[in-house]
Design an enzyme around this catalytic site. Structure first.
Site, PDB file in Angstrom:
ATOM      1  N   ASP A   1       0.834  -1.206   0.000  1.00 36.12           N
ATOM      2  CA  ASP A   1       0.000   0.000   0.000  1.00 36.12           C
ATOM      3  C   ASP A   1       0.869   1.257   0.000  1.00 36.12           C
ATOM      4  OD1 ASP A   1      -2.512  -1.248   0.004  1.00 36.12           O
ATOM      5  OD2 ASP A   1      -2.393  -1.606   2.166  1.00 36.12           O
TER       6      ASP A   1
ATOM      7  N   HIS B   1      -4.638  -9.736   7.501  1.00 32.28           N
ATOM      8  CA  HIS B   1      -4.460 -10.572   6.312  1.00 32.28           C
ATOM      9  C   HIS B   1      -3.940 -11.940   6.719  1.00 32.28           C
ATOM     10  CE1 HIS B   1      -3.381  -6.330   5.288  1.00 32.28           C
ATOM     11  NE2 HIS B   1      -4.311  -6.531   4.388  1.00 32.28           N
TER      12      HIS B   1
END
Ligand SMILES: *[C@@H]1O[C@H](CO)[C@@H](O)[C@H](O)[C@H]1NC(C)=O
Ligand SMILES: *[C@@H]1O[C@H](CO)[C@@H](O)[C@H](O)[C@H]1NC(C)=O
Length: 592
Positions: A115, A228
């Site tokens: 990200d 995650h």
């Protein structure tokens, strides 16, 4: 870990989920080829008068981030595939084509390598084209300490949504890019979060063994697991209080040099966010939230000024939750723009589920007092007199007899019902016993009976709870309707007449008759015998015979009808047996 899904193709899943967002919020639109959700240009806060706020990341964290697009929150959100960052090109398109740019654009992302790289590159490209763009990175996770974290640094987790909300509120009010960026950084710096999960999540479309090699044991919980499936800091076998204790100390214990990232003291104003990782039932999240609030108060002397609990940032259907604490800090921007006001400010985004306004929060103490005072029900005194000491002793004997009978009642109910009848009766009996210890002495039967009714109504639930409550209320009504004008002691005759009345009332709410294999099979003979013979001993024996007689009866009412199990012929109806034990106990107590 369950690997069953309604949508198994991950591409189709992400696409359709994004397409659903404009269905639920008409002020947003979807650019599906770039996986962007953005405010429609016609929407008020898409106007050039405000800084545009953009966030995003991998899919699988819904309602983060697409459902946070809306007036008062995000101007745009960019999604990747499941758990993977969007590309720099998607992000550049969002900045350059999907949001207003006149007052500048602030991009807020969580601290994950992909990200930070992709959003960073998108921001640089937009800047290169001459736009005013700033980027803030949030790393609120205290799940992995400094030593273990090493170069990876702190990740961003659910606390990020508080940063988004505060920044969104500020941007909507017309603040400058510099102001919004500074407040976003301030909030991010004063934030700490930690998660825990009972299981890894299954990513739709992946083979089960790809994700489950390191699955947690049935009894284990992983503290600090990321959103995650990333490993946390430790696996423990513990209960909820123990888990919450560990999590809070990771966030708050200033002597823990490895993890203490933020000093919060009891004099700070704190916002608490308890976030569902997607797979915890709302019922359980409630229990978790209460545990967190109690431990904060008892162990840390922290009483949060705002408590948000719900689903804000998930890890698919993660069987876990996270705790975030924001230390409220002065924004320096004056009235109307404090962190709390910005957090409370309305936001019309379908994923933002914190509905309580600043005014309501401010009134919190007053409301708590009101709620206490409305609880006191007024009861009209009556002329029916009792000997409090005697009634208390008799009732204590009877209730203890019910408690002793609980294992039998439970055993019968496991055979013919859903197994909770005994526990329900025991809970009611214990609650009345504890009331008897605490209650004020009274010689007024109706005041005394009313105390019992209140306990029964609160402590007993289900069908039998309702039947007892209706019956006792009708009994009180029957006793009151014929009470004489001068004080009189209660007699067997008065009892008998009132019991007849309440038996009749009961028949208005339940069709049960003697022979239907319910507690009526014990109650009916008790009332009839008491009316006729006038003595409780024979009435209680009649009740007991009635209860025993339910053996072999076929049920035509109640849950027993649906239970197809074996062995019901050999056991009495558990409700009837429980009532008979109570009535035998009353007669036993009177003889003492
Ligand atoms: C983000 O992670 C990097 C390492 O990848 C670390 O150096 C940095 O301090 C972290 N940033 C925040 C805001 O936590
Ligand atoms: C009230 O008194 C009347 C007359 O004595 C009697 O018929 C009736 O059954 C009584 N009702 C109750 C509830 O005691």
């Amino acid at each position: 870990m369950s690997s069953k899904h309604f949508l198994n193709d991950p591409t189709h899943l992400v696409t359709t989920a994004l397409l659903s967002i404009p269905h639920t919020n008409p002020s947003v639109a979807c650019d599906i080829s770039n996986k962007i959700i953005y405010l429609k240009p016609s929407s008020s806060s898409a106007s050039p008068s405000q800084v545009s706020l953009i966030s995003g990341g991998g899919s699988g964290h819904e309602p983060s981030f697409g459902s946070f697009v809306g007036p008062g929150l995000l101007s745009g959100a960019v999604a990747g595939t499941i758990f993977a960052s969007p590309s720099a090109e998607q992000i550049r398109r969002c900045i350059q084509h999907r949001v207003s740019r006149e007052k500048g654009v602030l991009v807020i992302v969580m601290n994950y390598t992909g990200d930070v790289l992709n959003f960073g590159m998108g921001v640089e490209k937009a800047r290169a084209s001459g736009l005013q763009v700033d980027m803030v990175v949030v790393g609120d996770d205290a799940g992995v300490g400094r030593a273990r974290g090493g170069k990876v640094g702190r990740r961003g987790i659910a606390g990020t949504v508080l940063v988004l909300k505060i920044s969104g509120g500020l941007a909507a009010g017309g603040a400058s890019l510099k102001e919004v960026s500074e407040v976003a950084r301030l909030a991010a710096k004063n934030l700490v979060s930690i998660g825990a999960s009972l299981s890894h999540v299954h990513v739709p479309g992946r083979a089960v063994n790809e994700t489950s090699s390191d699955e947690l044991q049935e009894s284990e919980v992983e503290v600090g697991m990321g959103i995650h499936n990333e490993p946390g800091s430790e696996r423990k076998v513990t209960d909820l209080p123990g888990l919450v204790k560990t999590m809070l100390s990771h966030c708050l214990d200033t002597s823990d040099k490895d993890r203490n990232f933020l000093e919060i003291t009891s004099s700070d104003e704190v916002v608490l966010l308890v976030n569902n990782l997607g797979g915890v039932s709302p019922l359980e999240l409630g229990g978790i939230t209460n545990e967190v609030v109690e431990q904060l108060a008892n162990d840390w002397k922290i009483k949060p000024v705002r408590i948000l609990a719900g689903t804000f940032m998930t890890s698919l259907n993660g069987l876990g939750f996270s705790i975030s604490l924001l230390r409220v800090t002065d924004t320096g921007l004056g009235s109307g723009r404090s962190m709390l006001e910005l957090l409370d400010a309305p936001a019309e985004a379908s994923g933002w589920s914190a509905a309580i306004s600043s005014e309501t929060w401010k009134k919190r103490e007053e409301v708590a007092k009101e709620a206490e005072s409305v609880d006191v029900d007024e009861v009209q005194p009556s002329n029916i007199r009792i000997d409090f000491g005697q009634v208390k002793d008799v009732l204590t004997t009877a209730l203890n007899r019910v408690i002793v009978a609980e294992p039998d009642i439970t055993k019968y109910d496991t055979i013919v019902g859903d197994g909770d009848c005994g526990i329900g009766l025991k809970r009611g009996a214990e609650a009345i016993l504890s009331m008897l210890e605490k209650t004020k002495k009274t010689d007024d039967l109706l005041i005394f009976l009313n105390n019992i009714i209140q306990v029964v109504e609160v402590a007993m639930d289900g069908t039998s709870g309702a039947i007892y409550a209706i019956f006792l209320n009708a009994l009180a009504h029957g006793l009151r309707s014929n009470a004489s004008s001068s004080p009189q002691p209660v007699t067997a005759e008065v009892w008998a007449r009132a019991l007849e009345v309440s038996l009749q009332s009961l028949s208005r709410y339940t069709p049960a008759q003697p022979g239907d294999r319910t507690l009526i099979d014990a109650l009916h003979p008790f009332v009839k015998t008491l009316s006729k013979a006038g003595d409780i001993d024979s009435a209680a024996k009649a009740a007991d015979e009635g209860a025993k007689g339910t053996r072999g009866m076929k049920a035509s009412l109640g849950r027993t009808v649906y239970v197809g199990g074996e062995g019901w012929q050999g056991v009495p109806d558990p409700g009837a047996h429980g009532l008979a034990e109570l009535l035998l106990g009353l007669s036993e107590g009177l003889k003492k």
